[in-house]
Design a protein around this motif. Structure first.
Motif, PDB file in Angstrom:
ATOM      1  N   LYS A 133       0.854  -1.179   0.000  1.00 29.77           N
ATOM      2  CA  LYS A 133       0.000   0.000   0.000  1.00 29.77           C
ATOM      3  C   LYS A 133       0.895   1.236   0.000  1.00 29.77           C
ATOM      4  CE  LYS A 133      -3.883   2.000   2.412  1.00 29.77           C
ATOM      5  NZ  LYS A 133      -4.771   1.939   3.568  1.00 29.77           N
ATOM      6  N   GLY A 134       0.631   2.161  -0.922  1.00 28.23           N
ATOM      7  CA  GLY A 134       1.491   3.328  -1.080  1.00 28.23           C
ATOM      8  C   GLY A 134       1.091   4.484  -0.183  1.00 28.23           C
ATOM      9  N   GLY A 135       2.061   5.320   0.097  1.00 28.24           N
ATOM     10  CA  GLY A 135       1.845   6.530   0.878  1.00 28.24           C
ATOM     11  C   GLY A 135       2.195   7.725   0.023  1.00 28.24           C
ATOM     12  N   LYS A 136       2.754   8.745   0.651  1.00 27.88           N
ATOM     13  CA  LYS A 136       3.133   9.953  -0.069  1.00 27.88           C
ATOM     14  C   LYS A 136       4.370   9.683  -0.913  1.00 27.88           C
ATOM     15  CE  LYS A 136       1.451  13.242   3.339  1.00 27.88           C
ATOM     16  NZ  LYS A 136       1.836  14.316   4.233  1.00 27.88           N
ATOM     17  N   GLY A 137       4.333  10.129  -2.149  1.00 30.71           N
ATOM     18  CA  GLY A 137       5.482   9.997  -3.045  1.00 30.71           C
ATOM     19  C   GLY A 137       5.841   8.533  -3.266  1.00 30.71           C
ATOM     20  N   LYS A 138       7.073   8.189  -2.979  1.00 28.89           N
ATOM     21  CA  LYS A 138       7.552   6.819  -3.185  1.00 28.89           C
ATOM     22  C   LYS A 138       7.437   5.964  -1.924  1.00 28.89           C
ATOM     23  CE  LYS A 138      11.197   6.332  -5.895  1.00 28.89           C
ATOM     24  NZ  LYS A 138      12.616   6.388  -6.283  1.00 28.89           N
ATOM     25  N   LEU A 139       6.990   6.548  -0.822  1.00 30.03           N
ATOM     26  CA  LEU A 139       6.916   5.805   0.442  1.00 30.03           C
ATOM     27  C   LEU A 139       5.819   4.745   0.397  1.00 30.03           C
ATOM     28  CD1 LEU A 139       7.311   8.685   3.053  1.00 30.03           C
ATOM     29  CD2 LEU A 139       8.996   6.978   2.409  1.00 30.03           C
ATOM     30  N   ILE A 140       6.045   3.669   1.161  1.00 30.29           N
ATOM     31  CA  ILE A 140       5.027   2.622   1.315  1.00 30.29           C
ATOM     32  C   ILE A 140       4.720   2.480   2.796  1.00 30.29           C
ATOM     33  CG2 ILE A 140       5.662   1.326  -0.764  1.00 30.29           C
ATOM     34  CD1 ILE A 140       7.237  -0.591   1.025  1.00 30.29           C
ATOM     35  N   PHE A 141       3.534   1.937   3.083  1.00 28.99           N
ATOM     36  CA  PHE A 141       3.182   1.687   4.477  1.00 28.99           C
ATOM     37  C   PHE A 141       3.846   0.387   4.913  1.00 28.99           C
ATOM     38  CE2 PHE A 141      -0.433   4.431   3.339  1.00 28.99           C
ATOM     39  CZ  PHE A 141      -0.286   5.373   4.349  1.00 28.99           C
ATOM     40  N   GLY A 142       4.519   0.420   6.036  1.00 29.20           N
ATOM     41  CA  GLY A 142       5.234  -0.763   6.522  1.00 29.20           C
ATOM     42  C   GLY A 142       6.548  -0.922   5.781  1.00 29.20           C
ATOM     43  N   SER A 143       7.045  -2.130   5.760  1.00 31.21           N
ATOM     44  CA  SER A 143       8.292  -2.424   5.051  1.00 31.21           C
ATOM     45  C   SER A 143       8.210  -3.830   4.477  1.00 31.21           C
ATOM     46  CB  SER A 143       9.499  -2.289   5.979  1.00 31.21           C
ATOM     47  OG  SER A 143       9.441  -3.266   6.988  1.00 31.21           O
ATOM     48  N   VAL A 144       9.158  -4.147   3.630  1.00 34.10           N
ATOM     49  CA  VAL A 144       9.247  -5.497   3.075  1.00 34.10           C
ATOM     50  C   VAL A 144      10.258  -6.267   3.925  1.00 34.10           C
ATOM     51  CG1 VAL A 144       9.829  -6.861   1.042  1.00 34.10           C
ATOM     52  CG2 VAL A 144       8.720  -4.641   0.764  1.00 34.10           C
ATOM     53  N   THR A 145       9.843  -7.418   4.427  1.00 30.24           N
ATOM     54  CA  THR A 145      10.691  -8.201   5.326  1.00 30.24           C
ATOM     55  C   THR A 145      11.194  -9.469   4.633  1.00 30.24           C
ATOM     56  OG1 THR A 145       8.829  -9.440   6.200  1.00 30.24           O
ATOM     57  CG2 THR A 145       9.389  -7.388   7.333  1.00 30.24           C
ATOM     58  N   ALA A 146      12.077 -10.153   5.315  1.00 29.05           N
ATOM     59  CA  ALA A 146      12.613 -11.413   4.797  1.00 29.05           C
ATOM     60  C   ALA A 146      11.497 -12.449   4.657  1.00 29.05           C
ATOM     61  CB  ALA A 146      13.710 -11.931   5.716  1.00 29.05           C
ATOM     62  N   GLN A 147      10.549 -12.450   5.575  1.00 25.18           N
ATOM     63  CA  GLN A 147       9.433 -13.401   5.494  1.00 25.18           C
ATOM     64  C   GLN A 147       8.590 -13.144   4.255  1.00 25.18           C
ATOM     65  OE1 GLN A 147       8.917 -16.135   7.547  1.00 25.18           O
ATOM     66  NE2 GLN A 147       7.476 -16.642   5.915  1.00 25.18           N
ATOM     67  N   ASP A 148       8.411 -11.864   3.878  1.00 25.72           N
ATOM     68  CA  ASP A 148       7.670 -11.537   2.655  1.00 25.72           C
ATOM     69  C   ASP A 148       8.370 -12.137   1.435  1.00 25.72           C
ATOM     70  OD1 ASP A 148       5.808 -10.037   4.100  1.00 25.72           O
ATOM     71  OD2 ASP A 148       6.997  -8.207   3.919  1.00 25.72           O
ATOM     72  N   LEU A 149       9.676 -12.019   1.369  1.00 28.90           N
ATOM     73  CA  LEU A 149      10.434 -12.572   0.244  1.00 28.90           C
ATOM     74  C   LEU A 149      10.335 -14.097   0.219  1.00 28.90           C
ATOM     75  CD1 LEU A 149      12.305 -12.190  -2.168  1.00 28.90           C
ATOM     76  CD2 LEU A 149      14.226 -12.200  -0.589  1.00 28.90           C
ATOM     77  N   VAL A 150      10.406 -14.727   1.381  1.00 29.02           N
ATOM     78  CA  VAL A 150      10.294 -16.187   1.448  1.00 29.02           C
ATOM     79  C   VAL A 150       8.924 -16.632   0.942  1.00 29.02           C
ATOM     80  CG1 VAL A 150      10.166 -18.138   3.060  1.00 29.02           C
ATOM     81  CG2 VAL A 150      12.000 -16.466   3.282  1.00 29.02           C
ATOM     82  N   ASP A 151       7.862 -15.915   1.334  1.00 32.08           N
ATOM     83  CA  ASP A 151       6.506 -16.260   0.880  1.00 32.08           C
ATOM     84  C   ASP A 151       6.377 -16.120  -0.638  1.00 32.08           C
ATOM     85  OD1 ASP A 151       5.815 -16.781   3.499  1.00 32.08           O
ATOM     86  OD2 ASP A 151       4.925 -14.796   3.831  1.00 32.08           O
TER      87      ASP A 151
END
Length: 198
Positions: A133-151
């Motif tokens: 989910k995007g925020g202002k400009g290039k920012l996103i809400f939260g962050s991408v974690t190692a678990q996200d990449l594994v999934d």
């Protein structure tokens, strides 16, 4: 009737060279050379003070598993043998250890080949796409974690990967990033991530 008094005595001026048997009677002394009867005294050998052993498991301040050592006999007899941490070296045991060592080396080689093959797969796949989910400009809400990449890897490639081997930079905005996967101590794969805002 009285028998003459006879005494036998062994005289040796030089123990190794001159051995003579002396016979003393009332009539006089006669020397008898006795080359046939050799009297040799051997000193008894002391018991072995060390034992040649193979360690079956790691022992602190002694050595690692599979190591050949010379240890004091008492240390082996009183500690290593009763606890099952070492065995005395025999040709059969050496052969068993060699076969086991070859099996371990073959297993290490197989694991490394699998890691290299998996690294090639990751590098040929291209970039993995991550939507946040995007925020202002290039920012996103939260962050991408190692678990996200594994999934994502599991969903796209059907490969199970431990998240502890994934090294990610801090991802808090959209863009392209490179993650590293340490598949083996000698093999590291680089994976590209494209982060999009929806």
């Amino acid at each position: 009737m009285a028998s003459p008094a006879v005494t036998l005595s062994w005289n040796s001026s030089s123990w190794l060279n001159n051995r003579t048997l002396t016979r003393t009677t009332n009539e006089g002394t006669t020397k008898i050379s006795d080359k046939a009867s050799t009297f040799l005294v051997l000193a008894q050998k002391k018991a072995k003070k060390t034992r040649k052993i193979i360690l079956i498991e790691d022992v602190t301040d002694v050595g690692k598993k599979g190591q050949l050592l010379d240890v004091k006999a008492g240390f082996y007899r009183n500690f290593l043998h009763p606890t099952g941490k070492a065995r005395i070296v025999t040709p059969v045991l050496l052969k068993e250890m060699k076969v086991e060592e070859e099996r371990i080396e073959a297993e290490k080689k197989r694991v490394k080949e699998e890691a290299l093959q998996l690294a090639r797969i990751f590098e040929t796949v291209g970039a993995f796409k991550v939507k946040r989910k995007g925020g202002k400009g290039k920012l996103i809400f939260g962050s991408v974690t190692a678990q996200d990449l594994v999934d994502i890897i599991k969903a796209q490639l059907q490969r199970d990967i431990d998240k502890r081997i994934v090294s990610l930079p801090e991802i808090r905005e959209t863009g392209e990033y490179i993650a590293e996967l340490k598949l083996h101590p000698d093999v590291t794969a680089q994976v590209r991530l494209n982060v999009f805002a929806n």
